[in-house]
Design an enzyme around this catalytic site. Structure first.
Site, mmCIF file in Angstrom:
data_model
loop_
_atom_site.group_PDB
_atom_site.id
_atom_site.type_symbol
_atom_site.label_atom_id
_atom_site.label_comp_id
_atom_site.label_asym_id
_atom_site.label_seq_id
_atom_site.Cartn_x
_atom_site.Cartn_y
_atom_site.Cartn_z
ATOM 1 N N GLU A 84 -1.472 1.387 4.974
ATOM 2 C CA GLU A 84 -1.097 0.302 4.687
ATOM 3 C C GLU A 84 -0.487 0.599 3.105
ATOM 4 O O GLU A 84 0.313 0.426 2.393
ATOM 5 C CB GLU A 84 -1.995 -1.344 4.343
ATOM 6 C CG GLU A 84 -1.096 -2.477 3.911
ATOM 7 C CD GLU A 84 -2.256 -3.106 4.314
ATOM 8 O OE1 GLU A 84 -2.335 -4.593 4.210
ATOM 9 O OE2 GLU A 84 -3.737 -2.699 5.232
ATOM 10 N N ASP A 119 0.256 -10.488 -2.886
ATOM 11 C CA ASP A 119 -0.557 -11.335 -3.117
ATOM 12 C C ASP A 119 -1.676 -11.890 -4.506
ATOM 13 O O ASP A 119 -1.196 -13.026 -4.807
ATOM 14 C CB ASP A 119 -1.992 -10.492 -1.443
ATOM 15 C CG ASP A 119 -1.054 -10.708 -0.429
ATOM 16 O OD1 ASP A 119 0.389 -10.851 -0.245
ATOM 17 O OD2 ASP A 119 -2.357 -10.220 0.244
#
Length: 287
Positions: free
Chosen positions: A253, A19
């Protein structure tokens, strides 16, 4: 520029899965100021140039604008494509299609040659993306544009090892960077930005946090080039120092590279998948 939120810039990161990685021009204002002070004597305009991302317009044959492309070639995308071509070549051979196999294998070789010729920096011993601009001319090696070394090192640099397209000598140089405690070998190793990266921050998604897919690519890449003991050491550090992995904590995560703290979403599926592969590859004993 600092106040702009450019969708195509984010899109380039999302396409890679990384990202807001530093290599796509993301850096915090205070980090940019430190970079300017260190690199250009405080000249913010010159510093910003190293982090600017530009875009090419994509047009149909009739001239209609249909989208934009980022102005850089990504090392891991090309590494993945080279590996895919080799896999397709193997599949073609099994299916009795030698011409297709030859075509795919030739394409893989061409990509591997490009990666090693144009996406590796001899000075720092690491692979980087290359920025290109309209009107750029090839250098003596046929490479266009410039390597984005100023944006620091990230896990894209060990993707050629995972894809098995790196030259052995270059793989050895990458290994040195990966095992360096001042670069990637932190308490939880192989984060998404080296400690030396100007945009490093252990609390930012793709600028320091340890994501288990990128960790897996790193240790598997080391193993591919004969460095299994180094890979095993890094795997042991991960399981010992990432909060909850050695106990009954949720699989998260990502993890803080300096403290091992859990970060991001709980019960994260691709973390789970890569932990299974790490266990099967490096920790499971026969019997």
């Amino acid at each position: 520029y600092a106040d702009m939120d450019i969708g195509a810039q984010h899109g380039a990161g999302w396409e890679s899965g990384m990202d807001n990685a530093a290599r796509f021009g993301f850096i915090e204002p205070d980090q940019l100021k430190r970079y300017a002070d260190k690199t250009y004597g405080g000249d913010m305009a010159r510093a910003r140039q190293d982090w600017n991302v530009f875009f090419f317009e994509n047009h149909q044959d009739d001239g209609n604008l249909i989208g934009f492309s980022i102005d850089q070639e990504s090392v891991e995308l090309n590494a993945f494509l080279a590996k895919e071509k080799r896999i397709l070549a193997d599949m073609a051979e099994l299916l009795g299609k030698p011409d297709e196999a030859s075509r795919y294998r030739e394409g893989a070789t061409q990509l591997a040659d490009y990666i090693n010729s144009c996406l590796f920096d001899e000075a720092s011993g690491f692979y980087y993306d290359r920025q290109i601009a309209q009107g750029d001319l090839p250098d003596a090696n046929g490479c266009v544009g410039k390597l984005l070394t100023a944006r620091g090192r990230g896990p894209e640099g060990w993707s050629p090892l995972w894809a098995e397209v790196a030259d052995k000598e270059k793989a050895a140089r990458v290994r040195e960077v990966m095992l360096n405690a001042q670069e990637f070998n932190t308490k939880v190793p192989l984060g998404t930005a080296a400690l030396t990266n100007p945009a490093y921050d252990p609390d930012i998604y793709w600028r320091g946090r340890v994501w288990l897919d990128q960790f897996y690519f790193g240790v598997k890449g080391l193993e591919n080039y004969g460095y299994r003991s180094d890979a095993q050491t890094l795997v042991n550090k991960l399981f010992s120092n990432a909060e909850g992995l050695a106990g009954s904590g949720p699989i998260r995560e990502n993890y803080n590279p300096e403290t091992g703290a859990m970060q991001g979403a709980s019960n994260f599926s691709w973390s789970s998948a890569h932990l299974y592969m790490l266990y099967r590859n490096f920790l499971k004993t026969e019997g």
